[in-house]
Scaffold this active site. Structure first.
Site, PDB file in Angstrom:
ATOM      1  N   LYS A 204       1.034  -1.103   0.065  1.00 50.12           N
ATOM      2  CA  LYS A 204      -0.443  -0.334  -0.034  1.00 50.12           C
ATOM      3  C   LYS A 204       1.441   1.266   0.195  1.00 50.12           C
ATOM      4  O   LYS A 204       2.373   0.621   1.009  1.00 50.12           O
ATOM      5  CB  LYS A 204      -1.120   0.021   1.456  1.00 50.12           C
ATOM      6  CG  LYS A 204      -1.748   1.179   1.375  1.00 50.12           C
ATOM      7  CD  LYS A 204      -2.570   1.214   2.483  1.00 50.12           C
ATOM      8  CE  LYS A 204      -3.850   1.834   2.712  1.00 50.12           C
ATOM      9  NZ  LYS A 204      -4.964   2.322   3.667  1.00 50.12           N
ATOM     10  N   LYS A 256      -2.011  -1.839  -2.747  1.00 50.39           N
ATOM     11  CA  LYS A 256      -3.067  -0.464  -3.527  1.00 50.39           C
ATOM     12  C   LYS A 256      -2.426   0.744  -3.903  1.00 50.39           C
ATOM     13  O   LYS A 256      -1.121   0.630  -2.658  1.00 50.39           O
ATOM     14  CB  LYS A 256      -4.080  -0.096  -2.527  1.00 50.39           C
ATOM     15  CG  LYS A 256      -4.457   0.548  -2.164  1.00 50.39           C
ATOM     16  CD  LYS A 256      -5.224   0.970  -1.094  1.00 50.39           C
ATOM     17  CE  LYS A 256      -6.690   1.685  -0.753  1.00 50.39           C
ATOM     18  NZ  LYS A 256      -7.457   1.825   0.174  1.00 50.39           N
TER      19      LYS A 256
END
Length: 331
Positions: A204, A256
């Protein structure tokens, strides 16, 4: 053209592009409704859905409209729903205690959706403190104002238990704390929730594309998250995070954002034998919607092209705010 060496071109790849039927038959990548997961926001204390201005078409749901959205997603063929809770502002505090309150908005929402769809839709929950803290960070802060990794892990263990008690099928720890997957897995196993899966937010990144999401969850963030989310300049680091998450017991892994990190997604997908997810985040959604609203791009084609690129890069599952809409089109 004719030459003394023969007729060229002898190979004509265009033959396989001659018609929609031909292109469909030889397509290497196919989207399916079951590939899709719908992220959804539920806000405490509202009587009607609240539109998110930076994400046209997306709302902060009431408990009732969230239940309806879950049913619509199920009927469209979507596989899962990822829930984010938005508490009343007065309930935020430094420790994010609303996030571990059994009667907090996220736990209530999990129970609501579970009562509505049972096990027919995979119910996932964001396991993070940022929605619930008054400072907006993903963990508790130490005396110097930095996120305290190990103290935050204790809070994550509590969150995992209450979310599992509420009936969630999979938890999604998104805070990027060191050791979070292992602590959460142990907490689930020790409280009789061995069947609850962990979808690890493995890579992320500290991205500029989260802006609309912060409106969606009413973020109180002060500063940034660069000390715990990954540096966009780094690639090998994601594989180190991947190895750690798998060793700690992750059932599924995620990259992400999606589009700016397709190279990372491809590397992760190549390296593992567990399901791989990618999150097409708020800024990605907002860019397409804004460009389409200005007449600059074909909205529907752009949506399908972005999702196909994520699937082509190796994602088995895609979290996207277009999940229900696209699933209906695919069916």
């Amino acid at each position: 053209m004719s030459t003394t060496y023969g007729t060229f071109p002898g190979s004509r790849p265009r033959r396989l592009r001659t018609s929609p039927a031909m292109r469909r038959m030889v397509a290497e990548t196919r989207l399916h409704p079951a590939d899709l997961i719908l992220p959804a926001f539920v806000r405490e204390g509202i009587g009607t859905p609240v539109p998110i201005t930076s994400m046209p078409g997306v709302v902060q749901h009431t408990r009732d409209t969230l239940r309806k959205a879950a049913v619509e997603a199920l009927e469209a063929g979507v596989s899962g729903i990822m829930l984010f809770g938005v508490p009343e502002e007065s309930k935020k505090d430094a420790a994010g205690t609303a996030g571990t309150d059994p009667d907090g908005i996220l736990q209530v929402a999990i129970r609501d959706v579970k009562a509505e769809v049972g096990d027919e839709l995979v119910i996932m929950s964001d396991l993070c403190l940022d929605e619930f803290t008054d400072h907006g960070h993903c963990g508790v802060l130490d005396a110097s104002g930095r996120v305290d990794n190990d103290a935050t892990l204790e809070r994550y263990a509590e969150m995992a238990q209450v979310q599992a008690d509420a009936g969630v099928h999979a938890v999604g720890p998104s805070g990027m704390m060191d050791g979070q997957v292992g602590v959460i897995r142990d907490a689930l196993d020790q409280t009789g929730h061995e069947d609850v899966s962990v979808l690890a937010y493995t890579a992320k990144y500290a991205s500029a594309f989260y802006g609309p999401f912060r409106e969606a969850v009413g973020s109180s963030l002060q500063g940034d998250r660069k000390t715990y989310q990954q540096d966009p300049a780094n690639s090998r680091e994601s594989l180190r995070e991947l190895a750690l998450d798998l060793a700690e017991g992750a059932d599924m892994v995620m990259v992400k954002p999606a589009l700016p990190y397709l190279d990372i997604l491809a590397k992760v997908a190549e390296a593992v034998d567990v399901p791989v997810a990618a999150y097409q985040i708020s800024g990605e959604y907002a860019m397409v919607e804004a460009a389409a609203a200005n007449g600059w791009i074909d909205r529907d084609r752009a949506i399908m092209e972005t999702l196909t690129s994520v699937k082509r890069a190796g994602a088995n599952m895609i979290l996207t705010y277009w999940a229900t809409e696209v699933a209906r089109q695919l069916r």
